[in-house]
Structure formats: C-alpha cells, structure tokens
Scaffold this motif. Structure first.
Motif, short mmCIF file in Angstrom:
data_model
loop_
_atom_site.label_atom_id
_atom_site.label_comp_id
_atom_site.label_asym_id
_atom_site.label_seq_id
_atom_site.Cartn_x
_atom_site.Cartn_y
_atom_site.Cartn_z
N ASP A 377 0.83 -1.22 0.00
CA ASP A 377 0.00 0.00 0.00
C ASP A 377 0.86 1.26 0.00
OD1 ASP A 377 -2.22 -1.46 0.00
OD2 ASP A 377 -2.87 -0.98 2.05
N LEU A 378 1.85 1.27 0.89
CA LEU A 378 2.70 2.45 1.02
C LEU A 378 3.44 2.71 -0.28
CD1 LEU A 378 4.13 1.79 4.59
CD2 LEU A 378 2.63 3.67 3.92
N LEU A 379 3.92 1.63 -0.87
CA LEU A 379 4.68 1.78 -2.11
C LEU A 379 3.76 2.29 -3.22
CD1 LEU A 379 7.26 1.44 -3.69
CD2 LEU A 379 6.67 -0.96 -4.06
N ALA A 380 2.56 1.71 -3.31
CA ALA A 380 1.62 2.13 -4.36
C ALA A 380 1.29 3.61 -4.19
CB ALA A 380 0.35 1.29 -4.29
N HIS A 381 1.12 4.01 -2.93
CA HIS A 381 0.81 5.40 -2.63
C HIS A 381 1.95 6.30 -3.11
CE1 HIS A 381 -0.89 8.73 -0.49
NE2 HIS A 381 0.24 8.91 0.16
N ARG A 382 3.16 5.85 -2.82
CA ARG A 382 4.35 6.61 -3.19
C ARG A 382 4.47 6.71 -4.71
NH1 ARG A 382 7.23 10.34 -0.58
NH2 ARG A 382 8.76 10.89 -2.14
N LEU A 429 18.59 3.69 8.80
CA LEU A 429 17.70 4.48 7.94
C LEU A 429 17.27 5.81 8.57
CD1 LEU A 429 15.54 1.46 6.87
CD2 LEU A 429 17.34 2.57 5.54
N ALA A 430 16.77 6.68 7.71
CA ALA A 430 16.22 7.95 8.20
C ALA A 430 14.81 7.70 8.71
CB ALA A 430 16.18 8.96 7.05
N ALA A 431 14.30 8.65 9.49
CA ALA A 431 13.01 8.46 10.16
C ALA A 431 11.87 8.23 9.17
CB ALA A 431 12.70 9.67 11.03
N GLY A 432 11.93 8.89 8.01
CA GLY A 432 10.82 8.78 7.06
C GLY A 432 10.83 7.50 6.24
N ASP A 433 11.94 6.77 6.24
CA ASP A 433 12.03 5.55 5.45
C ASP A 433 11.18 4.45 6.08
OD1 ASP A 433 13.80 6.91 3.86
OD2 ASP A 433 15.58 6.15 4.91
N VAL A 434 10.76 3.51 5.25
CA VAL A 434 9.88 2.44 5.76
C VAL A 434 10.61 1.10 5.71
CG1 VAL A 434 7.71 1.23 5.36
CG2 VAL A 434 7.88 3.66 4.83
N VAL A 435 10.58 0.37 6.82
CA VAL A 435 11.10 -1.00 6.80
C VAL A 435 9.92 -1.92 7.03
CG1 VAL A 435 12.77 -2.62 7.75
CG2 VAL A 435 13.08 -0.18 8.11
N ALA A 436 9.82 -2.97 6.23
CA ALA A 436 8.72 -3.92 6.41
C ALA A 436 9.28 -5.32 6.40
CB ALA A 436 7.71 -3.75 5.27
N ARG A 437 8.56 -6.22 7.07
CA ARG A 437 8.95 -7.63 6.97
C ARG A 437 7.93 -8.30 6.09
NH1 ARG A 437 8.07 -12.29 11.03
NH2 ARG A 437 9.11 -13.99 9.98
N LEU A 438 8.41 -8.85 4.98
CA LEU A 438 7.48 -9.43 4.02
C LEU A 438 7.10 -10.85 4.39
CD1 LEU A 438 9.02 -8.15 0.67
CD2 LEU A 438 7.49 -7.00 2.25
N GLY A 439 7.89 -11.44 5.28
CA GLY A 439 7.61 -12.83 5.66
C GLY A 439 8.92 -13.59 5.73
N GLY A 440 8.94 -14.68 6.52
CA GLY A 440 10.15 -15.49 6.65
C GLY A 440 11.34 -14.62 6.99
N ASP A 441 12.39 -14.70 6.17
CA ASP A 441 13.56 -13.88 6.43
C ASP A 441 13.68 -12.77 5.39
OD1 ASP A 441 14.09 -15.46 4.30
OD2 ASP A 441 15.96 -16.31 5.05
N GLU A 442 12.52 -12.41 4.81
CA GLU A 442 12.53 -11.37 3.78
C GLU A 442 12.10 -10.02 4.37
OE1 GLU A 442 10.65 -12.06 -0.27
OE2 GLU A 442 9.96 -13.74 0.95
N PHE A 443 12.88 -9.01 4.09
CA PHE A 443 12.52 -7.65 4.50
C PHE A 443 12.46 -6.77 3.26
CE2 PHE A 443 14.21 -9.52 8.30
CZ PHE A 443 13.54 -8.91 9.35
N ALA A 444 11.79 -5.64 3.38
CA ALA A 444 11.79 -4.68 2.28
C ALA A 444 11.91 -3.29 2.86
CB ALA A 444 10.50 -4.80 1.48
N ILE A 445 12.54 -2.42 2.11
CA ILE A 445 12.72 -1.04 2.58
C ILE A 445 12.27 -0.09 1.49
CG2 ILE A 445 14.47 0.70 3.17
CD1 ILE A 445 16.04 -1.59 4.52
N LEU A 446 11.55 0.93 1.92
CA LEU A 446 11.18 2.00 0.99
C LEU A 446 12.00 3.21 1.41
CD1 LEU A 446 9.39 3.12 -1.24
CD2 LEU A 446 7.59 3.46 0.44
N LEU A 447 12.99 3.55 0.59
CA LEU A 447 13.85 4.69 0.91
C LEU A 447 13.20 5.95 0.39
CD1 LEU A 447 17.59 3.90 0.08
CD2 LEU A 447 16.49 4.04 2.32
N LEU A 448 12.98 6.90 1.28
CA LEU A 448 12.34 8.14 0.87
C LEU A 448 13.24 9.34 1.14
CD1 LEU A 448 8.81 7.37 2.31
CD2 LEU A 448 9.52 7.27 -0.07
N GLN A 495 5.05 0.60 -12.15
CA GLN A 495 4.09 0.42 -11.06
C GLN A 495 4.78 -0.23 -9.87
OE1 GLN A 495 1.02 1.86 -11.14
NE2 GLN A 495 2.03 2.68 -12.98
N ALA A 496 4.07 -0.21 -8.74
CA ALA A 496 4.62 -0.79 -7.52
C ALA A 496 5.08 -2.23 -7.76
CB ALA A 496 3.57 -0.73 -6.42
#
Ligand code: C2E
Ligand code: CA
Ligand code: CA
Length: 785
Positions: A377-382, A429-448, A495-496
């Motif tokens: 959602d956050l990525l699509a919004h961005r 990361l900076a405060a505005g960046d987003v870190v998410a855990r996608l599942g298992g040992d997978e993470f994702a980061i949205l650098l803003l 697209q996202a």
C-alpha cells in the motif's frame, strides 16, 4: 384614545361588556381546545373537529360582538336587521375558515401572517356588517379618523397572533391568544367609538328589525353552545395530557432498560433521556434536558436523517469530549403528539477492535514492522505521488543463513533474531524511510530520504555491514548475512509491482553472486531471468528428449589401487550449447522441482548401468536435499533396484550435510529407512557446511567424503594436512570409511594414501568418463604385443 375610553365607560352597560369579554375568552378557549384536538386527530375526525373549531371561532366573534352591541346604550330605540345579522355570522365563519385553511401545515411565517390578516378581515366584516344591521331611530355617522386606523391595527395584531401561533417556542405561542383578543377588542371599540348616533324621530325603526330582547336568547344559546364546547375541549385536552403522561412513562420505562442511549426530542429540545445516554455523554438527565440536540450532535441535522437508517456521528459529551456513535431517528406519537426519538449506539468498542484488526492485518506480529500488505500500500501510494514527491528506492533484503538459525536454535531464537535484525536495519535508515517484513527472512525497505535515494547503494552497503556483525542471542554469537536488491523509482510508468519485481531480481543476482552483498537492478537482469525461464522449459523438453547422460568417475582403493566404486555424475548434452556441467542446471532443477524427475532418471540409469559391471564395483549416486524432502524416496530406491536387478549393497547414496539441517527426527527416520533397503550412505563434501561430529555419530553413514577444497593445498599446506588427517582418524574411530575427493596430483595421492584414507577420487585417477569410456577404463584393451 380618550374617545374610546369615554365610549367604554359612559355609553356601555358594564355588566354586559364583562359578559362579552367572558364569552369571548370561553369561546377562544373552546376554539383552540377543539382545534388542538383536531390537530391531534387524523382523517375524517380531524376534518370534523376542524370544522367545528372554525364554526366555534366564528360564533365566538359573533357572540362577543353581539353582546357588546347589546351593552351599548344608544339612548334611543334600537333593533337588528335579521338578514345582515345572519350574514355577519357567515362572513366571519368564512373568514376564519379561509385563514385556517391557508395556515394549515405551513411553516412559513408570511403565510401565517396572511392567514391572520384574512381572519382579521372576517372579523372586520363581521363587525361592520353587524354594525350596519344595528338600526336606531335616528342617523348613524362614522368618524373616519378612527375607523381605518383601528381596522389596520386590528388586522396587524391578528396577523401577528397567527404568526406567533405557529412558532416553536411555547412561550411565544402562548402570546397568540391574547393578541387575537386584543385585535378583536380594538376593532370593536374603534368601530363603536367612530359611530355617532343622532336621534331623529322622523326615522322609524324598520319593521323587520328585531328587538334586542328578542335576539338576546339567540345570543345566549350560541354562548351556551360555546360554553359546552369549551367543556368538551377541556375534557379532550385533559384526556390527551393523561395519555401523553402514560406514553411518556412507558417510554421512560422502556428507555431505562435499553442498552442504547435514547433521547426524546420535541423539535430541537431534548425532553427525556435514558441512563445509557447519561453514561455515554457523561451528563446528567437534567443537563441533557437543558440541551438542544444540535449541541449533542453538532454537524448533524437531525430532522434530515432518514428514519430507520443509521448514521455515523459524534456525540459531544460533558467536557466537550467526542464519542463516536451511530444514530437512528424514529418519529413516535407520544400522546397525540409526534416526537422524535434518537437512539445512540456506542461505537468505541467496535472502532477499537476494528483498529486492532486493522493493525494486525497490516503489521508483522514478530517485529511490529509493517507487513507485505502495508508495504504494498505504502509503495503504491508513493508511486502515485511520484510526480510531486520526488524519487524513492525499493530495497529487497533476504537474510542469508536465517533458516539454519531457526532450525537449529528454535523458533523463539529465530524470532528474537528477526527483531534484532529489524532494529539494526532501522538504525541505518532515516526516520521517514519504511522497513517492512514481508515474511520469513525477507525484509523490504522504501527509501524516501532524499540523500539516501540519491545513493541507495551506499545505504545497501551499510545495511549489509550492520547485519554482517555477529548477533548475541542467549549467550551465543550468531552470524547471519543479508543480500540486498535495489530498484530505483525514478523511471516513469513503473508500477509498484514492477519495482518490487525489479528489486527481487536484483536480490536474486546478489544471492547468486555469493550472498552478503547488494546489487542494483539493471534491465540485463530481467533478460537473464527470461533466459532462466527459457532454460527451465528447455530442461523439461530435454528430459523427454533424453538429452541427459551420466558420466562415471572411478574411486580407487587407497591401498590396492583397484576401482571399488564409480560416482555417477550427470551432464546435459544440449543440441546447441554442447555439454553442460551439472552446476549450471542442478540448482535450477532444484528450484523448479524438476530435480525429482531428473534424480529418478539418474538413479534408474546408474543402477541399470552398474548391474552390467563386475559385482565388485559399486555405483555412487548423488541425492539432492530436495529429493530428500519426499517421503517416498526409500520406496523409489527399492523399486529402482528391483527394476534394474542391482543388489542393494552395490548402491551408495551420497548426501550433503545440507540435508541434516532440515527436521532432524524426520531425516533420521528417512535415512534409517534407506539403510533398511540395504543401500549404504555416504556423507558428501564433508567439511564445507555445518558439519558437526554429532551428526556423524547420530546418522547411519558408512562413509565420509572429504571435500576437495581441503586437498587443493596438499601436501604443502600444514593446516589442510592437519584437517585431512583429523577427519580420517575421526572416521576410523566412528567406524566409517573415508574417501578423499579432488586428488589431482601424484603427491596428493601419495600423501592421502599414507594418511590411510580408504578411497581416493580425483583427476589423478581419472576424470569422469562417458559410460562407454568408463567400461574401457575398467577393461583396457590389450595392447597388441
Ligand atoms: P560432487 O558430488 O562433489 O561431485 C564431484 C565433482 O568433483 C564432480 O563435478 C567432478 O567432476 C569433480 N571432480 C572430481 N575429481 C576432481 C579433481 O581432481 N579436481 C577437481 N577440481 N574436480 C574434481 P561435477 O561432475 O561438475 O559435479 C558437480 C556437482 O554436481 C557434484 O559434486 C554434485 O554435487 C552435483 N551432481 C552431479 N551429478 C549429480 C546428480 O546426478 N544428482 C545430483 N543431485 N547432483 C549431482
Ligand atoms: Ca558426490
Ligand atoms: Ca563431493
């Protein structure tokens, strides 16, 4: 004014004037009581009583006027013209009827004023037509300086009275009747004052004129009728009030047991509220009753709410705090009155649990980070904001050895590790960046953060380095690494989903390049992925077309140099690319699951070939960890042996340590079953993985194959030499044979043979050979002498 006063005090019989006033009051009361009853009723009853009240109103005006005329002492003989007298009664009834018809159901003040004026006109007509029916023995003259003003004032007051009668405020409504009375009095006295009678015996009374003494009983009868009506009206009013009290009581009882907050409103005013509403609003019953509904529900026009349809609203309680509620409006008849009941349903608990559910649905419970859904959602919004908000980058991360930690140290430790990883990622990361855990040992980061976005690789390098440092978990130092794939969101039209896929491809590349590193997405990666999927399709075809073949590499006895075993090694003879080594397609076959089919083919072919060899030579077949996940493996092995006719003790299965990392109990059970089939098990590539002595002791291996990486530096490198020596000794102690792989030189051969390993394999003995060549290797053609 003086004239009016003189007229009242000197030319009138005071007792009759008083009677006129009393009849007027009684009549007005009767009229309004009957009118109220009509208003409370419905249908024909309503019309009937409406008509009665109009007639009563007319009669009131008429009787008042007539009694007042009787009270007048003209000082000469007087009489009433009957037709005009009757006409005056009809006129006033019509005027009132017209005015009432006009004002019914109208909320507009002008219209009510107009209705009042029309009623006033009726009364005026009554007055002056009535006056003209009054005949004396003499002349009548009118003072026109009094008549028009008194009519105008009277009409104005009557209009005002009707206007006020329709107002919401009860106090204001109560002013209507006295005003109407005043309007009638002014009209009457004005008319009387303006009239001057001059006695003239030459003017006789008309013969048709009725003497006052004759008309008095008629007036008395009408007055009596009004009195009766007034009593009737009073009774009906009292009944209605009693009914209203009973209904209100019933409503209160009902309301007090209702869970929902309830308020009964008369227009804007709250007239009653139940306990639940007191609790909901934090206000007492008295405070609520002093309230208007708009104060409780600002921003909501209650009368506009459709009935039976709930609306979201905010109740403003004590101290101005907002309580989310759903409101429902219902009109009920209370007594004969229509009132509005508003039900308030508390939404706090529902909203709280919804919020809880929402946050559960959007956060990862282990780390508290956003989950895949929220990240999407956050990525699509961005992405949607790209035009205005500038650049951003998507980073996909995959921990490198997490599965090992999770499997060997338990899930609790695994979770703890994930939390620590999350904290370290955040720290970079900076405060505005987003870190998410996608599942298992997978993470994702949205650098803003703009600085980070302009150099995402620097951020990725930092991420890799913070995760590369050991973690301390319950006193143990644990090493995991992370691989990072980067996609930059600069490009338009992406697209996202595309960005996530690109970052994934880059991550794949980072992992393929040895893990613990990062890669930036480039279009070539996508091409490579495409090639991969082509390769997969190609491999399926190759399996059907028989493009795979087995080569055999001999293992010789370290003491005698005799071939004891041959390891089957698969190759792909591609029609275009030539011979492809297993390292280029086995991993893909493992990922796609094709390995099951390929492995079964290898096993079958190797057994069939070996069945034709001298019975002293065993065949070794490599098993992938993926094949190991299939519980049907022992049956497959047994049936393959049976089909090929190869004795079970001539088949050796090579298994890498990776297999041991899966569910230990299951692995042990499977290995035991394989052993029961009669085959022997060899641990392949020993020393490269997480080899531990405990595995060796617990699992039923009969042979260890020392990985060729230890042999490469032999015999010069003393450390390698020590390791090889130790493994051989250890194997001997555990009753396991040892094979040394990758022996390429005579020196290496001599060294390991001297260390008393059991078997030797390597280019020095022979490279892996095609089937026919291997047979030749076994039986070299006799050289012609
Ligand atoms: P592995 O089981 O360790 O097989 C031995 C590999 O070492 C073979 O490579 C062989 O050619 C190579 N080798 C043998 N002697 C020497 C030497 O003296 N020096 C050097 N540098 N290399 C030597 P290959 O055939 O390319 O196989 C690579 C790997 O592919 C195998 O490693 C094995 O893990 C896997 N593999 C091969 N065939 C199969 C198969 O049928 N099924 C499964 N699941 N895996 C297979
Ligand atoms: Ca092997
Ligand atoms: Ca090996």
């Amino acid at each position: 004014m003086r004239a009016i006063l003189t007229c009242v005090t000197q030319q009138h019989d005071e007792q009759l004037l008083l009677l006129a006033a009393i009849v007027c009051c009684v009549g007005i009361y009767a009229t309004s009581a009957i009118a109220s009853h009509a208003a409370r009723s419905e249908g024909s009853v309503r019309r009937k009583w409406g008509l009665v009240s109009i007639v009563a109103g007319g009669c009131t005006a008429w009787a008042t006027h007539m009694i007042a005329l009787l009270a007048f002492r003209p000082g000469m003989a007087a009489g009433f013209e009957p037709i005009l007298t009757a006409a005056s009664l009809l006129l006033v009834i019509s005027g009132i009827g017209l005015g009432v018809a006009l004002s019914i159901g109208s909320h507009r003040r002008q219209r009510r004023f107009l209705a009042g004026v029309i009623i006033g006109l009726g009364v005026t007509a009554l007055h002056y037509v009535g006056q003209s029916s009054y005949r004396v023995t003499g002349h009548v003259a009118w003072d026109m300086s009094v008549v028009p003003p008194s009519i105008i004032i009277s009409l104005g007051l009557s209009g005002l009275a009707l206007t006020l009668a329709g107002e919401r405020d009860r106090f204001v409504r109560r002013l209507a009747a006295p005003l109407l009375l005043l309007s009638i009095v002014i009209l009457h006295l004005g008319g009387m004052t303006a009239m001057t009678l001059t006695f003239d015996p030459a003017v006789p009374l008309p013969t048709s004129a009725i003497a006052p003494s004759t008309i008095a009983p008629v007036i008395a009868a009408v007055s009596f009728g009004l009195l009766t009506l007034a009593f009737l009206g009073l009774r009906m009013t009292l009944n209605a009030r009693a009914q209203m009290r009973r209904d209100r009581e019933r409503l209160r009882e009902l309301a007090s047991v209702a869970l929902e907050g309830l308020a009964v409103c008369d227009g804007e005013h709250v007239t009653a509220a139940n306990r639940s509403l007191e609790q909901l609003s934090g206000m007492s019953q008295a405070e609520l009753i002093a309230c208007s509904i708009t104060r409780l529900l600002p921003g909501l026009v209650v009368s506009d709410l459709p009935e039976q349809e709930e609306r979201e609203a905010e109740l403003v309680g004590a101290d101005g705090q907002f309580v989310p509620v759903r409101v429902l409006r219902k009109t009920v008849s209370l007594g004969h009155k229509r009132q509005t009941v508003i039900a308030f349903r508390d939404q706090r608990e529902r909203l709280r649990s919804e919020a809880r559910l929402r946050s559960l649905a959007f956060t990862d419970t282990v780390t508290g980070l956003p989950n895949r859904a929220q990240f999407g959602d956050l990525l699509a919004h961005r992405v949607a904001l790209r035009e205005q908000a500038g650049g951003f980058a998507v980073l996909m991360l995959d921990l490198d050895r997490f599965k090992f930690v999770n499997d060997t140290l338990g899930h609790a430790m695994g979770d703890e590790l994930l939390r620590k990883v999350a904290a370290r990622l955040r720290s970079v990361l900076a405060a505005g960046d987003v870190v998410a855990r996608l599942g298992g040992d997978e993470f994702a980061i949205l650098l803003l953060d703009s600085a980070a976005v302009s150099a995402p690789e620097a951020v990725a390098a930092q991420l890799v380095s913070v995760i590369d440092r050991a973690f301390l978990l319950e006193g143990q130092l644990i090493h995991v690494g992370v691989s990072v794939g980067i996609a930059v969101g600069r490009q338009d039209g992406l697209q996202a989903d595309d960005l996530m896929r690109h970052a994934d491809l880059a991550l794949y590349k980072a992992k393929a390049d040895g893990r613990g590193t990062y890669r930036l997405f480039e279009p070539a990666l996508a091409t490579r992925m495409l090639m991969r999927s082509r390769l997969e399709a190609d491999m399926r075809r190759a399996l059907n077309d028989g493009e795979f073949e087995l080569h055999y590499q001999p293992l010789v006895d370290a003491k005698t140099g005799e071939v004891t075993t041959a390891e089957a090694l698969v190759r792909w003879r591609h029609p275009e690319h030539g011979l492809i080594p297993p390292a280029d397609f086995i991993p893909l076959a493992e990922e796609t699951g094709l390995i099951a089919q390929l492995g079964a083919w290898v096993l079958g072919t190797a057994c069939t070939h070996a069945a034709g060899w001298p019975s002293t030579i065993k065949v070794a077949v490599n098993l992938s960890p993926v094949q190991f996940r299939d519980d049907g493996l022992p049956e497959l092995v047994a049936s393959t042996l049976k089909a090929s006719g190869l004795a079970a003790d001539r088949l050796e299965l090579e298994i890498t340590e990776g297999v041991m990392l899966d569910d230990e109990a299951r692995t042990l059970a499977l290995l035991t079953k394989l052993k029961a089939v009669g085959v022997s098990l060899a641990m392949d590539d020993f020393g490269t993985g997480y080899s531990s002595l405990s595995y060796l002791r617990r699992f039923p291996f009969s042979k260890i194959k020392i990985d060729r990486s230890f042999i490469r530096m032999l015999p010069e490198d003393s450390e390698s030499a020590a390791i090889v020596r130790a493994i051989i000794t250890m194997g001997a102690c555990l009753g396991m044979a040892t094979t040394v792989e990758g022996v390429e030189t005579a020196e290496q051969y001599d060294f390991v043979a001297a260390e008393r390993c059991d078997q030797i394999q390597g280019y020095h003995v022979s490279r892996p050979l095609p089937f026919a060549d291997f047979l030749t290797f076994l039986n070299p053609p006799k050289m012609a002498a």
